[in-house]
Write an enzyme that holds these catalytic residues in place. Structure first.
Site, PDB file in Angstrom:
ATOM      1  CG  ASN A  15      -1.844   1.143   1.312  1.00  0.00           C
ATOM      2  OD1 ASN A  15      -1.439   2.275   1.077  1.00  0.00           O
ATOM      3  ND2 ASN A  15      -3.097   0.885   1.634  1.00  0.00           N
ATOM      4  CG  HIS A  18       0.887   6.250   4.925  1.00  0.00           C
ATOM      5  ND1 HIS A  18       0.003   7.277   5.189  1.00  0.00           N
ATOM      6  CD2 HIS A  18       0.319   5.117   5.418  1.00  0.00           C
ATOM      7  CE1 HIS A  18      -1.049   6.788   5.831  1.00  0.00           C
ATOM      8  NE2 HIS A  18      -0.879   5.484   5.976  1.00  0.00           N
ATOM      9  CG  HIS A  51      -8.311   4.167   1.158  1.00  0.00           C
ATOM     10  ND1 HIS A  51      -8.515   4.066   2.520  1.00  0.00           N
ATOM     11  CD2 HIS A  51      -9.512   4.539   0.630  1.00  0.00           C
ATOM     12  CE1 HIS A  51      -9.788   4.346   2.792  1.00  0.00           C
ATOM     13  NE2 HIS A  51     -10.408   4.650   1.667  1.00  0.00           N
ATOM     14  NE  ARG A  53      -9.308   8.440   4.413  1.00  0.00           N
ATOM     15  CZ  ARG A  53      -9.521   7.576   5.406  1.00  0.00           C
ATOM     16  NH1 ARG A  53      -8.744   6.531   5.556  1.00  0.00           N
ATOM     17  NH2 ARG A  53     -10.485   7.759   6.262  1.00  0.00           N
ATOM     18  NE  ARG A  57      -7.501  11.369   5.561  1.00  0.00           N
ATOM     19  CZ  ARG A  57      -7.998  10.836   6.682  1.00  0.00           C
ATOM     20  NH1 ARG A  57      -7.254  10.017   7.403  1.00  0.00           N
ATOM     21  NH2 ARG A  57      -9.213  11.110   7.073  1.00  0.00           N
ATOM     22  CD  GLU A  78      -6.762  -0.390   1.126  1.00  0.00           C
ATOM     23  OE1 GLU A  78      -6.035  -1.335   1.457  1.00  0.00           O
ATOM     24  OE2 GLU A  78      -6.751   0.723   1.711  1.00  0.00           O
ATOM     25  CB  THR A 109      -9.201   1.911   7.368  1.00  0.00           C
ATOM     26  OG1 THR A 109      -8.738   2.546   6.191  1.00  0.00           O
ATOM     27  CG2 THR A 109     -10.573   1.323   7.138  1.00  0.00           C
ATOM     28  CD  GLU A 159      -7.172  -6.287   3.436  1.00  0.00           C
ATOM     29  OE1 GLU A 159      -7.352  -6.074   2.209  1.00  0.00           O
ATOM     30  OE2 GLU A 159      -6.470  -5.559   4.159  1.00  0.00           O
ATOM     31  CG  HIS A 202      -5.379  -1.666   9.331  1.00  0.00           C
ATOM     32  ND1 HIS A 202      -4.901  -0.990  10.425  1.00  0.00           N
ATOM     33  CD2 HIS A 202      -5.914  -0.733   8.520  1.00  0.00           C
ATOM     34  CE1 HIS A 202      -5.156   0.296  10.270  1.00  0.00           C
ATOM     35  NE2 HIS A 202      -5.757   0.480   9.128  1.00  0.00           N
ATOM     36  N   GLY A 203      -1.990  -2.611  10.057  1.00  0.00           N
ATOM     37  CA  GLY A 203      -1.144  -2.515  11.241  1.00  0.00           C
ATOM     38  C   GLY A 203       0.027  -3.489  11.252  1.00  0.00           C
ATOM     39  CG  HIS A 225       2.311   3.484   8.922  1.00  0.00           C
ATOM     40  ND1 HIS A 225       3.079   3.179  10.028  1.00  0.00           N
ATOM     41  CD2 HIS A 225       2.279   4.839   8.846  1.00  0.00           C
ATOM     42  CE1 HIS A 225       3.475   4.301  10.591  1.00  0.00           C
ATOM     43  NE2 HIS A 225       3.004   5.312   9.906  1.00  0.00           N
TER      44      HIS A 225
HETATM   45  N1  PXP Z   1      -5.856  -3.120   4.327  1.00  0.00           N
HETATM   46  C1  PXP Z   1      -6.816  -2.162   4.306  1.00  0.00           C
HETATM   47  C2  PXP Z   1      -8.189  -2.550   3.873  1.00  0.00           C
HETATM   48  C3  PXP Z   1      -6.527  -0.832   4.655  1.00  0.00           C
HETATM   49  O1  PXP Z   1      -7.498   0.093   4.639  1.00  0.00           O
HETATM   50  C4  PXP Z   1      -5.201  -0.495   4.997  1.00  0.00           C
HETATM   51  C5  PXP Z   1      -4.865   0.927   5.332  1.00  0.00           C
HETATM   52  O2  PXP Z   1      -5.118   1.728   4.236  1.00  0.00           O
HETATM   53  C6  PXP Z   1      -4.241  -1.518   4.989  1.00  0.00           C
HETATM   54  C7  PXP Z   1      -4.596  -2.828   4.684  1.00  0.00           C
HETATM   55  C8  PXP Z   1      -2.820  -1.243   5.327  1.00  0.00           C
HETATM   56  O3  PXP Z   1      -2.698  -0.866   6.658  1.00  0.00           O
HETATM   57  P1  PXP Z   1      -1.281  -0.365   7.202  1.00  0.00           P
HETATM   58  O4  PXP Z   1      -0.980   0.910   6.504  1.00  0.00           O
HETATM   59  O5  PXP Z   1      -1.515  -0.223   8.655  1.00  0.00           O
HETATM   60  O6  PXP Z   1      -0.296  -1.447   6.858  1.00  0.00           O
END
Ligand code: PXP
Length: 259
Positions: A15, A18, A51, A53, A57, A78, A109, A159, A202-203, A225
């Site tokens: 992703n 950032h 994503h 948005r 942003r 996304e 998110t 997911e 995520h995370g 991230h």
């Molecule tokens: N999956 C989804 C559906 C998300 O919305 C995000 C954040 O945009 C991620 C994965 C990636 O999350 P992170 O940036 O915390 O790795």
């Protein structure tokens, strides 16, 4: 081969949001998320995720068009479930779409999409996107209610939100991490019983990516991230290589094969 399981471990979706966050901090064109997406692919990214948005942003509409024109791996778009976004997706036709919740005030998110609470709206979006040729996935909390509701929408894929688990691992909170790990494993098993392809994200960071990959049955990991953060030290191509190595090592040690 069972299409719900990949013995080589999950594919990696990188992703790039950032990179755009950093660019937008100065309002110019540097660093360029599209350039960094190419570097991610060079490092082994299987999918490029972003994503768009509602408040733009990070990723902008022009970034999406440039990604579509130049990236050679599947794009995972996304998106919130809004008419504006669905129309953009129908025009861009990315290979994959992941439907996510979106709130203007949130930093990232937070939580999964409430599929159970808006089943008809989500099902309509799924069939609209399937007609546009997109593989649709629903970003949900790893719980039975949302998984069962997702299976009824006709989406082929979910997911699972790994945020709570990854945060517990990062904090060294082993009790919570064990609890969230059980929740993820049960969610994976239920999703598979219902015939859903299952991704996760995520995370996730360098410490938490391997253990999720090793849970088995996760087809794609979507990570942003932590890869972008790591890329500030080692460069994007190497950062992606490092995350891919994490996945390979985890699969090797869980299957007894050499990494
Ligand atoms: N999956 C989804 C559906 C998300 O919305 C995000 C954040 O945009 C991620 C994965 C990636 O999350 P992170 O940036 O915390 O790795």
């Amino acid at each position: 081969m069972n299409p719900l399981v990949n013995p080589d471990g999950p594919l990696l979706g990188v992703n790039i949001d950032h990179v755009a966050t950093l660019r937008n901090a100065r309002g110019g064109s540097f660093p360029d998320p599209v350039q960094l997406a190419h570097e991610a692919v060079q490092g082994g990214a299987d999918i490029v995720t972003f994503h768009l948005r509602e408040d733009r942003r990070h990723i902008h509409d022009a970034d999406v068009d440039r990604l579509k024109q130049s990236i050679g791996v599947p794009l995972n778009f996304e998106s919130a479930v809004t008419d504006e976004m669905l129309e953009i997706i129908e025009r861009v036709r990315p290979e994959m779409v992941c439907l996510v919740p979106e709130r203007r005030q949130e930093i990232t998110t937070e939580g999964g999409l409430d599929v159970a609470g808006q089943a008809e709206r989500v099902a309509d979006a799924c069939s609209r996107l399937a007609r546009a040729g997109c593989r649709v996935s629903l970003f949900i909390e790893p719980g039975a209610r949302q998984i069962e509701a997702s299976a009824r929408t006709g989406a082929p894929c979910v997911e699972l939100h790994t945020g709570a688990w990854a945060n517990a691992v990062d904090r060294g909170d082993t009790v919570r991490a064990d609890m969230e790990g059980v929740r993820l494993r049960e969610a994976l098993a239920l999703a598979h019983r219902l015939g859903l392809q299952t991704n996760a994200g995520h995370g996730l960071g360098l410490g938490s990516t391997g253990p999720v990959a090793a849970m088995g049955g996760v087809l794609e990991l979507h990570i942003g991230h932590a890869i972008v953060g790591h890329a500030l030290s080692v460069g994007m191509t190497q950062a992606v290589r490092d995350f891919k190595a994490c996945i390979r090592r985890a699969i090797a040690s869980s299957s007894g094969r050499p990494a």
